[in-house]
Design a protein around this motif. Structure first.
Motif, PDB file in Angstrom:
ATOM      1  N   HIS A 130      -3.053  20.150   8.112  1.00 12.12           N
ATOM      2  CA  HIS A 130      -4.137  19.085   8.730  1.00 12.12           C
ATOM      3  C   HIS A 130      -3.527  17.672   8.365  1.00 12.12           C
ATOM      4  O   HIS A 130      -3.906  16.744   7.668  1.00 12.12           O
ATOM      5  CB  HIS A 130      -5.091  19.128   7.383  1.00 12.12           C
ATOM      6  N   TYR A 131      -2.382  17.524   9.058  1.00  9.45           N
ATOM      7  CA  TYR A 131      -1.679  16.218   8.991  1.00  9.45           C
ATOM      8  C   TYR A 131      -2.538  15.041   9.306  1.00  9.45           C
ATOM      9  O   TYR A 131      -3.171  15.170  10.608  1.00  9.45           O
ATOM     10  CB  TYR A 131      -0.255  16.569   9.919  1.00  9.45           C
ATOM     11  N   GLN A 132      -2.335  14.191   8.906  1.00  3.02           N
ATOM     12  CA  GLN A 132      -2.948  12.750   9.439  1.00  3.02           C
ATOM     13  C   GLN A 132      -1.790  11.647   9.134  1.00  3.02           C
ATOM     14  O   GLN A 132      -1.259  11.604   8.032  1.00  3.02           O
ATOM     15  CB  GLN A 132      -3.871  12.368   8.447  1.00  3.02           C
ATOM     16  N   VAL A 133      -1.469  10.787  10.141  1.00  4.91           N
ATOM     17  CA  VAL A 133      -0.466   9.955   9.846  1.00  4.91           C
ATOM     18  C   VAL A 133      -1.072   8.990   8.603  1.00  4.91           C
ATOM     19  O   VAL A 133      -2.036   8.863   8.541  1.00  4.91           O
ATOM     20  CB  VAL A 133      -0.051   9.082  10.994  1.00  4.91           C
ATOM     21  N   ASN A 134       0.010   8.425   8.138  1.00  2.94           N
ATOM     22  CA  ASN A 134      -0.147   7.564   7.078  1.00  2.94           C
ATOM     23  C   ASN A 134      -0.190   6.090   7.607  1.00  2.94           C
ATOM     24  O   ASN A 134       0.939   5.481   8.003  1.00  2.94           O
ATOM     25  CB  ASN A 134       0.564   7.442   5.906  1.00  2.94           C
ATOM     26  N   PRO A 135      -1.064   5.349   7.883  1.00  2.00           N
ATOM     27  CA  PRO A 135      -1.238   4.152   8.742  1.00  2.00           C
ATOM     28  C   PRO A 135      -0.330   3.158   8.085  1.00  2.00           C
ATOM     29  O   PRO A 135       0.307   2.292   8.915  1.00  2.00           O
ATOM     30  CB  PRO A 135      -2.650   3.746   8.901  1.00  2.00           C
ATOM     31  N   PHE A 136      -0.190   3.242   6.937  1.00  2.00           N
ATOM     32  CA  PHE A 136       0.628   1.788   6.242  1.00  2.00           C
ATOM     33  C   PHE A 136       2.066   2.285   6.560  1.00  2.00           C
ATOM     34  O   PHE A 136       2.746   1.347   6.742  1.00  2.00           O
ATOM     35  CB  PHE A 136       0.271   2.228   4.866  1.00  2.00           C
ATOM     36  N   ALA A 164       0.702  -1.073  -0.081  1.00  5.15           N
ATOM     37  CA  ALA A 164       0.164   0.078   0.039  1.00  5.15           C
ATOM     38  C   ALA A 164       0.678   1.348   0.151  1.00  5.15           C
ATOM     39  O   ALA A 164       0.572   2.244  -0.597  1.00  5.15           O
ATOM     40  CB  ALA A 164      -0.888   0.157   1.205  1.00  5.15           C
ATOM     41  N   LEU A 165       2.328   1.315   0.486  1.00  3.51           N
ATOM     42  CA  LEU A 165       2.616   2.341   0.807  1.00  3.51           C
ATOM     43  C   LEU A 165       3.085   2.927  -0.668  1.00  3.51           C
ATOM     44  O   LEU A 165       2.900   4.210  -0.830  1.00  3.51           O
ATOM     45  CB  LEU A 165       4.087   1.972   1.490  1.00  3.51           C
ATOM     46  N   ARG A 175     -11.410   9.633   8.496  1.00  2.99           N
ATOM     47  CA  ARG A 175     -10.484   8.902   9.174  1.00  2.99           C
ATOM     48  C   ARG A 175     -10.264   7.690   8.274  1.00  2.99           C
ATOM     49  O   ARG A 175      -9.203   7.343   7.919  1.00  2.99           O
ATOM     50  CB  ARG A 175     -10.735   8.585  10.468  1.00  2.99           C
ATOM     51  N   MET A 176     -11.617   7.222   7.715  1.00  8.29           N
ATOM     52  CA  MET A 176     -11.368   6.124   6.856  1.00  8.29           C
ATOM     53  C   MET A 176     -10.678   6.356   5.507  1.00  8.29           C
ATOM     54  O   MET A 176     -10.057   5.451   5.007  1.00  8.29           O
ATOM     55  CB  MET A 176     -12.676   5.608   6.738  1.00  8.29           C
ATOM     56  N   MET A 177     -10.890   7.498   5.021  1.00  8.99           N
ATOM     57  CA  MET A 177     -10.302   7.569   3.753  1.00  8.99           C
ATOM     58  C   MET A 177      -8.713   7.633   3.727  1.00  8.99           C
ATOM     59  O   MET A 177      -8.294   7.181   2.664  1.00  8.99           O
ATOM     60  CB  MET A 177     -10.646   9.355   3.599  1.00  8.99           C
ATOM     61  N   ALA A 178      -8.184   7.718   4.736  1.00  8.96           N
ATOM     62  CA  ALA A 178      -6.740   7.431   4.900  1.00  8.96           C
ATOM     63  C   ALA A 178      -6.276   5.881   4.652  1.00  8.96           C
ATOM     64  O   ALA A 178      -5.255   5.556   4.009  1.00  8.96           O
ATOM     65  CB  ALA A 178      -6.270   7.815   6.021  1.00  8.96           C
ATOM     66  N   THR A 179      -7.386   5.038   4.837  1.00 11.21           N
ATOM     67  CA  THR A 179      -7.172   3.850   4.663  1.00 11.21           C
ATOM     68  C   THR A 179      -7.669   2.659   3.744  1.00 11.21           C
ATOM     69  O   THR A 179      -7.252   1.551   3.675  1.00 11.21           O
ATOM     70  CB  THR A 179      -6.946   3.035   6.361  1.00 11.21           C
ATOM     71  N   VAL A 180      -8.605   3.443   3.311  1.00 12.26           N
ATOM     72  CA  VAL A 180      -9.439   2.661   2.218  1.00 12.26           C
ATOM     73  C   VAL A 180      -9.186   3.077   0.699  1.00 12.26           C
ATOM     74  O   VAL A 180      -8.903   4.178   0.357  1.00 12.26           O
ATOM     75  CB  VAL A 180     -10.787   2.442   2.445  1.00 12.26           C
ATOM     76  N   ASP A 181      -9.574   2.349  -0.117  1.00 16.59           N
ATOM     77  CA  ASP A 181      -9.636   2.719  -1.568  1.00 16.59           C
ATOM     78  C   ASP A 181     -10.896   3.217  -1.964  1.00 16.59           C
ATOM     79  O   ASP A 181     -10.776   4.172  -2.972  1.00 16.59           O
ATOM     80  CB  ASP A 181      -9.312   1.630  -2.415  1.00 16.59           C
ATOM     81  N   GLY A 182     -11.938   3.252  -1.247  1.00 15.75           N
ATOM     82  CA  GLY A 182     -13.220   3.860  -1.380  1.00 15.75           C
ATOM     83  C   GLY A 182     -14.124   3.628  -0.401  1.00 15.75           C
ATOM     84  O   GLY A 182     -13.768   2.906   0.467  1.00 15.75           O
TER      85      GLY A 182
END
Lengths: 354, 354
Positions: B69-75, A78-79, A135-142
């Motif tokens: 508006h920083y948000q950590v990248n969980p990955f 993902a990175l 919050r979810m947006m950061a970790t999902v594709d959609g």
DNA sequence: CAATTTTTGGCAACCGGTTGACAAGCGGCA
DNA sequence: TGCCGCTTGTCAACCGGTTGCCAAAAATTG
């Protein structure tokens, strides 16, 4: 075996305080590369881009991967790519059975296409919903939003970031999946008219609910068509309790048939009316919406306008996944699914002289 | 090629060789570092390890982070650390209302502690369950298995990898959350005995279900205590339909009171018995288990032994999270939650002459 | 005020894949 | 035989944080 006793250099009294993932977890592409005698990047290509390496090498690598029980590390993937093979589903309330089938439908489609579903609950609050979505947006594709409570603009803002599909609401410029209430409602109203009813009440849902408005509009126009009088009542909340509380108003309205925003309201209403001594459906007919789990447990079983919720869930997931796959054109189309009347015992011929 | 012509910036020979998706997504710690005038690693420390940097710098960094508006990248975080702030919940069947409250409880606890819940459904199959669990293991910090169908050994194998908590089953060496059925069952049986019943039937659930066995054991010993006869019957599947199908056997058994493995069976059974003309509870008493959503929709409403399912879900999540936090000692304790009888209309005094 | 201890911040090496650029290998064709 | 273009594999630079180690700065102490 899980113990790192493999390259145990010495009988070190190593203070391996740090438990966890030392000797274990899965092999990396580097391990595979070593076994197969190729470069790591070749392994990467063999495993993701088909046809980029020769059949011979491909086989070599696949064998090595199988032997090592290789599993890609989703985070490492993902990175650099940004793709997570995950999508989110936000529902207003996990305990509301309306969403069960949606969740199930979306979940099934997700796993069928090798995606992971992440579920969240917005507790019926527009702000929680937006926060959760962000919050979810950061970790999902959609993202799939089921019966969202937030503003159209907020939804569009999210959709600008990543693909979003909305269920049970129509938002301009965003793909939506909505049950087309008209067929079901007109069936319901025609049935009521045929059974001698003259005045129909609609108990509405939350004021922000787009679907509640749709249903009211549908009821009103169907009633007009059938020359029935329609009256709209409000409810405190779209739950069994809310249904109970609306009983008084319903009685006061003088309607002999009631459609409610959802089945929960209908069930609560029916309980309260029966407790007050009314006969359902002889004195009053009750029709719900959604055909949730348990709608047929009541006595009499609830007549309801069924939305194919599971289909909504899987349809939304399909649209989303197609978008992500690059298929599904840029058409933010709306998928309409049919509703139908499920005629059970809670509606019928009006008998009372009242 | 996979890139659609979205950023159709003409045929620009733009030297933008780098990532296509730069226009938007969130700031990185490098951006913050630049703004705050410090080193990226300092930013990382300020944001994760409290107290590692001076208050002054801390503030500087936090301000910059907020501004961007920083948000950590969980990955990116998960890659080096292995921690994902995510845990999985696998249930046998998403549509089974028994799990609703478990899901909700676990979900609430998860979000309260800044974790994300990933949900999966095993379709009541032991192999799907194991596959799903294995796949999840790669992406979560821990796993909750609700009413798992797989072998004890498989569960222990999973638990060796990462923390696992089991709900509704006891597995040696793995922390479990189980309702203690005895209190609820003995209340139920005592109530039946007091109402003149002499013979009690238990309609069992799936044979692999640990909980079904527990309940049968509880019923048997409570009946012994109250000097009632207890007989065990099997069911095809633990659903409303299965309950209907078991009606014949129940009648044939001659029992005047029935406890069923779960509420769904009880509801189906009651429907079928009523359809056959029996009066509930006058001729036969029915008691379910779990107090699922809808158990009180029936007529008469269902008497049932309630398990605090929500508590199970949140309890399991708490145990898991404590383990992950390093708290919760290595004690694979079993958390027992109380069950209680919810006396409603489907059980009562035996009236029929039979 | 110098010496020593404690903070605090910087450097750089990862984590495990992906991917653009490029070179070697190879058969085709003139 | 030599030139070309295509396939296949290699190199190395990321993606965005985390963290051990070390040096500079600040605080404490004699």
């Amino acid at each position: 075996m899980t113990e790192p006793a493999k390259p145990d250099v010495a009988a070190t009294p190593a203070p391996v305080k740090k438990h966890a993932r030392d000797g274990k977890s899965s092999a990396t592409i580097y391990d595979i590369a070593k076994v197969a005698g190729v470069n790591p990047s070749t392994v990467s290509r063999a495993l993701s881009k088909p046809g980029r390496v020769s059949a011979k090498t491909q086989k070599l690598i696949e064998d090595a991967a199988a032997e090592l029980h290789y599993q890609v590390n989703p985070f490492a993937r993902a990175l650099p790519t940004g793709r997570t093979s995950t999508f989110g589903l936000i529902v207003a309330d996990i305990t509301n059975p309306t969403f069960f089938d949606i969740i199930r439908g979306a979940g099934a489609t997700a796993t069928a296409r090798d995606y992971t579903l992440v579920l969240a609950d917005s507790a019926e609050s527009a702000v929680t919903e937006l926060t959760t979505a962000r919050r979810m947006m950061a970790t999902v594709d959609g993202l799939i939003l089921a019966s969202p409570r937030m503003d159209d603009d907020d939804i569009r803002a999210l959709a600008r970031d990543k693909p979003v599909v909305v269920i049970n609401r129509e938002v301009d410029g965003v793909p939506c999946v909505v049950p087309d209430v008209n067929k079901g409602i007109s069936e319901a109203v025609r049935s009521l008219a045929a059974n001698g009813h003259k005045k129909v009440a609609y108990v509405a849902g939350p004021s922000q609910s787009w679907m509640s408005t749709q249903r009211w509009d549908g009821v009103r126009s169907a009633c007009e068509w059938s020359r029935l009088e329609a009256v709209r009542l409000e409810s405190s909340k779209p739950t069994v309790d809310g249904g109970r509380q609306s009983a008084r108003e319903v009685l006061a309205s003088g309607a002999t048939a009631v459609l409610t925003y959802n089945d929960l309201l209908a069930i609560g209403l029916m309980q309260e009316l029966q407790a007050a001594g009314l006969m359902v459906p002889d004195q009053i007919s009750i029709v719900g919406f959604d055909d949730i789990f348990g709608a047929d447990f009541t006595t009499p079983p609830l007549t309801t306008v069924r939305s194919p919720l599971g289909e909504c869930g899987s349809g939304a997931a399909t649209i989303l996944l197609d978008h992500l796959a690059g298929t599904g054109g840029e058409t933010p189309e709306t998928l309409r699914v049919e509703t139908e009347l499920v005629l059970r015992g809670s509606s019928g011929r009006l008998i009372a002289a009242k």
